[in-house]
Structures are given as C-alpha cells and as structure tokens.
Design an enzyme around this catalytic site. Sequence first.
Site, PDB file in Angstrom:
ATOM      1  N   ILE A  36       0.829  -1.209   0.000  1.00 44.60           N
ATOM      2  CA  ILE A  36       0.000   0.000   0.000  1.00 44.60           C
ATOM      3  C   ILE A  36       0.864   1.259   0.000  1.00 44.60           C
ATOM      4  CG2 ILE A  36      -0.225   0.363   2.511  1.00 44.60           C
ATOM      5  CD1 ILE A  36      -3.280   0.610   2.012  1.00 44.60           C
ATOM      6  N   GLU A 101       6.522  -4.672  11.134  1.00 50.26           N
ATOM      7  CA  GLU A 101       5.274  -4.005  11.529  1.00 50.26           C
ATOM      8  C   GLU A 101       4.094  -4.978  11.546  1.00 50.26           C
ATOM      9  OE1 GLU A 101       4.554  -0.737   8.895  1.00 50.26           O
ATOM     10  OE2 GLU A 101       6.491   0.168   9.307  1.00 50.26           O
ATOM     11  N   VAL A 102       4.054  -5.858  10.565  1.00 44.58           N
ATOM     12  CA  VAL A 102       2.923  -6.777  10.439  1.00 44.58           C
ATOM     13  C   VAL A 102       3.393  -8.188  10.797  1.00 44.58           C
ATOM     14  CG1 VAL A 102       1.148  -7.703   8.914  1.00 44.58           C
ATOM     15  CG2 VAL A 102       1.926  -5.333   8.615  1.00 44.58           C
ATOM     16  N   HIS A 106       6.150 -12.192   5.624  1.00 45.93           N
ATOM     17  CA  HIS A 106       6.031 -11.700   4.257  1.00 45.93           C
ATOM     18  C   HIS A 106       7.402 -11.402   3.687  1.00 45.93           C
ATOM     19  CE1 HIS A 106       5.624  -8.364   7.130  1.00 45.93           C
ATOM     20  NE2 HIS A 106       6.259  -7.603   6.267  1.00 45.93           N
TER      21      HIS A 106
HETATM   22  P1  5GP Z   1       7.015  -4.829   7.650  1.00 43.43           P
HETATM   23  O1  5GP Z   1       7.561  -3.613   8.318  1.00 43.43           O
HETATM   24  O2  5GP Z   1       6.117  -5.612   8.557  1.00 43.43           O
HETATM   25  O3  5GP Z   1       8.078  -5.656   7.010  1.00 43.43           O
HETATM   26  O4  5GP Z   1       6.176  -4.290   6.422  1.00 43.43           O
HETATM   27  C1  5GP Z   1       4.785  -4.218   6.396  1.00 43.43           C
HETATM   28  C2  5GP Z   1       4.383  -3.658   5.035  1.00 43.43           C
HETATM   29  O5  5GP Z   1       2.985  -3.796   4.902  1.00 43.43           O
HETATM   30  C3  5GP Z   1       4.707  -2.166   4.842  1.00 43.43           C
HETATM   31  O6  5GP Z   1       5.544  -2.013   3.714  1.00 43.43           O
HETATM   32  C4  5GP Z   1       3.327  -1.531   4.645  1.00 43.43           C
HETATM   33  O7  5GP Z   1       3.339  -0.494   3.681  1.00 43.43           O
HETATM   34  C5  5GP Z   1       2.478  -2.699   4.204  1.00 43.43           C
HETATM   35  N1  5GP Z   1       1.071  -2.585   4.574  1.00 43.43           N
HETATM   36  C6  5GP Z   1       0.578  -2.242   5.799  1.00 43.43           C
HETATM   37  N2  5GP Z   1      -0.762  -2.274   5.772  1.00 43.43           N
HETATM   38  C7  5GP Z   1      -1.114  -2.649   4.516  1.00 43.43           C
HETATM   39  C8  5GP Z   1      -2.392  -2.861   3.882  1.00 43.43           C
HETATM   40  O8  5GP Z   1      -3.447  -2.712   4.472  1.00 43.43           O
HETATM   41  N3  5GP Z   1      -2.355  -3.250   2.581  1.00 43.43           N
HETATM   42  C9  5GP Z   1      -1.189  -3.420   1.888  1.00 43.43           C
HETATM   43  N4  5GP Z   1      -1.297  -3.800   0.612  1.00 43.43           N
HETATM   44  N5  5GP Z   1       0.010  -3.235   2.466  1.00 43.43           N
HETATM   45  C10 5GP Z   1       0.045  -2.847   3.755  1.00 43.43           C
END
Ligand code: 5GP
Length: 121
Positions: A36, A101-102, A106
């Site tokens: 996103i 973050e998530v 992934h």
């Molecule tokens: P992390 O920091 O966990 O590796 O990355 C999480 C990623 O998820 C971030 O790049 C963020 O932009 C993406 N993200 C967070 N919420 C959403 C969402 O609702 N939809 C999509 N498509 N990506 C998301």
Amino acid sequence: MSYAYDDTNIFAMILRGDIPNATVTETDHSLAFRDINPQAPVHVLLIPKGAYVTIDDFAANASVEETADFWATFASIIESEGLAPGGFRVISNAGEHGLQEVPHFHLHILGGRSLGPILTG
Ligand code: 5GP
C-alpha cells in the site's frame, strides 16, 4: 522456538477478505499483493496463507507443500513482474530488531529501479 500468531494482524484480515488488496497472484497456499506504500516501482508482498509470524517460523514449521508453493509463487512473480533482467531485492523483516510491523511472515519484493544501499539506519 514457538510463535504466538495474532490473527488480528492486517494481513490476516486481507486473507479473510475483510479488507481489499491489489492481488498480483494467488495459489492454494500463497498470496501476493502490492504494498500500500510502495518503496520502488515494483513492491510486491508475498505471504503464505498459513499462520506464520516470521521467516524463521515459516522455514521451521511450514509443510513441504506450503514451502514448495511459496517458492514457486516467488519465481512466478519475478517472471511476471519482469524483474530478472534488471535485478531486484528481497527483504523479510522479523521481530523487534527487524522493525517488523505486520506479524505475518512476508517477503518484500522490490525492483524497477536501482535500489541503493541495503541499509541506511
Ligand atoms: P514490515 O515492516 O512488517 O516488514 O512491512 C509491512 C508492510 O505492509 C509495509 O511495507 C506496509 O506499507 C504494508 N502494509 C501495511 N498495511 C497494509 C495494507 O493494508 N495493505 C497493503 N497492501 N500493504 C500494507
């Protein structure tokens, strides 16, 4: 190590169809969709459908079928997004030091331009 999976995370919601996503490809065990907040012309997130928190959780605990499906899907994305000729970068943030973050495993698949140094922080 055991991992506590929080099924309220945003990718779990995407997998349940509670919130929309821009799907790149979907298989029995994997889903790929566009980030996103893209950090490059191509920024695809590839996730397993199973409840794995981090890359090491997936590596240790995913089935042979899930693992094979995931990497076949990865290869198909590199092909369909045209990333092999120019090159690309794959990142998987894990846990606190990784600034994940998530909390659903992934891969970030990034490409479409020169990506600069791997770390700036
Ligand atoms: P992390 O920091 O966990 O590796 O990355 C999480 C990623 O998820 C971030 O790049 C963020 O932009 C993406 N993200 C967070 N919420 C959403 C969402 O609702 N939809 C999509 N498509 N990506 C998301």
